[in-house]
Design a protein around this motif. Structure first.
Motif, PDB file in Angstrom:
ATOM      1  N   PHE A  51       0.449  -1.456   0.530  1.00  0.00           N
ATOM      2  CA  PHE A  51       0.129   0.459   0.006  1.00  0.00           C
ATOM      3  C   PHE A  51       1.181   1.272  -0.138  1.00  0.00           C
ATOM      4  N   LEU A  52       1.856   1.154   0.991  1.00  0.00           N
ATOM      5  CA  LEU A  52       2.871   2.522   1.171  1.00  0.00           C
ATOM      6  C   LEU A  52       3.530   2.496  -0.395  1.00  0.00           C
ATOM      7  N   LEU A  53       4.084   1.632  -1.241  1.00  0.00           N
ATOM      8  CA  LEU A  53       4.402   1.612  -2.253  1.00  0.00           C
ATOM      9  C   LEU A  53       3.949   2.336  -3.040  1.00  0.00           C
ATOM     10  N   LEU A  54       2.693   1.460  -3.647  1.00  0.00           N
ATOM     11  CA  LEU A  54       1.747   2.255  -4.733  1.00  0.00           C
ATOM     12  C   LEU A  54       1.408   3.462  -4.253  1.00  0.00           C
ATOM     13  N   LYS A  55       1.121   3.180  -3.137  1.00  0.00           N
ATOM     14  CA  LYS A  55       1.220   5.132  -2.979  1.00  0.00           C
ATOM     15  C   LYS A  55       2.353   6.074  -3.148  1.00  0.00           C
ATOM     16  N   LYS A  56       3.658   5.739  -3.440  1.00  0.00           N
ATOM     17  CA  LYS A  56       4.776   6.400  -3.513  1.00  0.00           C
ATOM     18  C   LYS A  56       4.818   7.166  -1.818  1.00  0.00           C
ATOM     19  N   LYS A  57       4.948   6.613  -1.073  1.00  0.00           N
ATOM     20  CA  LYS A  57       4.308   6.473   0.333  1.00  0.00           C
ATOM     21  C   LYS A  57       6.059   6.333   1.023  1.00  0.00           C
TER      22      LYS A  57
END
Length: 205
Positions: A68-74
């Motif tokens: 989720f964090l990687l997809l949100k580029k966070k």
């Protein structure tokens, strides 16, 4: 919200285990259906199934967190990466060897990794990890940052030892409950240290 996001796998672990404990036959069927290929020696027993299902759900939840964090580029915090790899390693060992011993060690290993990271940062690299993370929001003397860092090290060590005591001196069900309820120690510790630090905090110039 970030705190809830970080402890999401722990909450799922608790809920899954307690559900499996109360529905042992269904838990065994699900464990056999989804985990039998990953368990050495064949299908898991009814007694083993709740902890195996809870462990599998935790691994999937941790993967979902990172994804989720990687997809949100966070940014994925270093501690979250540490938790993920340890959960994956010790969780996989628990499932393969169908033994709760590995997953019971997992919190202690995570706490020791955190404490070690703080100590290495402060005494080897001369970098206070807390100051690096919060220095832009809070201004304090370096000596107080050092004390704060050591307070966190002490907290992690105590939690690591308490986890081992509960894990290997009480039934697994008790340990699972402790694992969830021990989350409350973190905000309590933060509140106590905030009271201690309030007189040292300097207003940013």
């Amino acid at each position: 919200m970030k705190f809830l996001f970080d402890v999401f796998p722990v909450i799922l672990f608790f809920l899954t285990y307690k559900w499996g404990e109360n529905h042992s036959e269904i838990a065994q069927q699900l464990a056999t259906q989804f985990l039998s290929n990953f368990v050495s020696g064949g299908s898991p027993s009814a007694e083993q199934s709740p902890i195996l299902l809870a462990t599998a759900v935790t691994i999937v939840a941790s993967i979902a967190q990172i994804s989720f964090l990687l997809l949100k580029k966070k940014k994925v915090d270093a501690m979250l990466w540490i938790s993920f790899f340890i959960i994956a390693a010790f969780g996989s060992a628990t499932i393969y060897f169908h033994s709760e011993t590995f997953i019971k060690w997992k919190p202690t290993v995570i706490y020791i990794c955190y404490a070690t990271s703080f100590l290495i940062g402060q005494f080897i690299f001369k970098k206070n990890l807390l100051k690096a993370a919060m220095g832009s929001q809070i201004s304090m003397p370096d000596t107080i940052w050092a004390k704060l860092s050591l307070m966190w090290v002490l907290y992690f060590v105590v939690m690591a030892l308490v986890n081992l005591y509960v894990a290997f001196n009480f039934p697994t069900s008790t340990w699972v409950s402790y694992k969830l309820y021990s989350i409350a120690t973190l905000p309590a510790f933060i509140v106590l240290q905030s009271i201690f630090l309030s007189k040292y905090i300097e207003e940013p110039t």
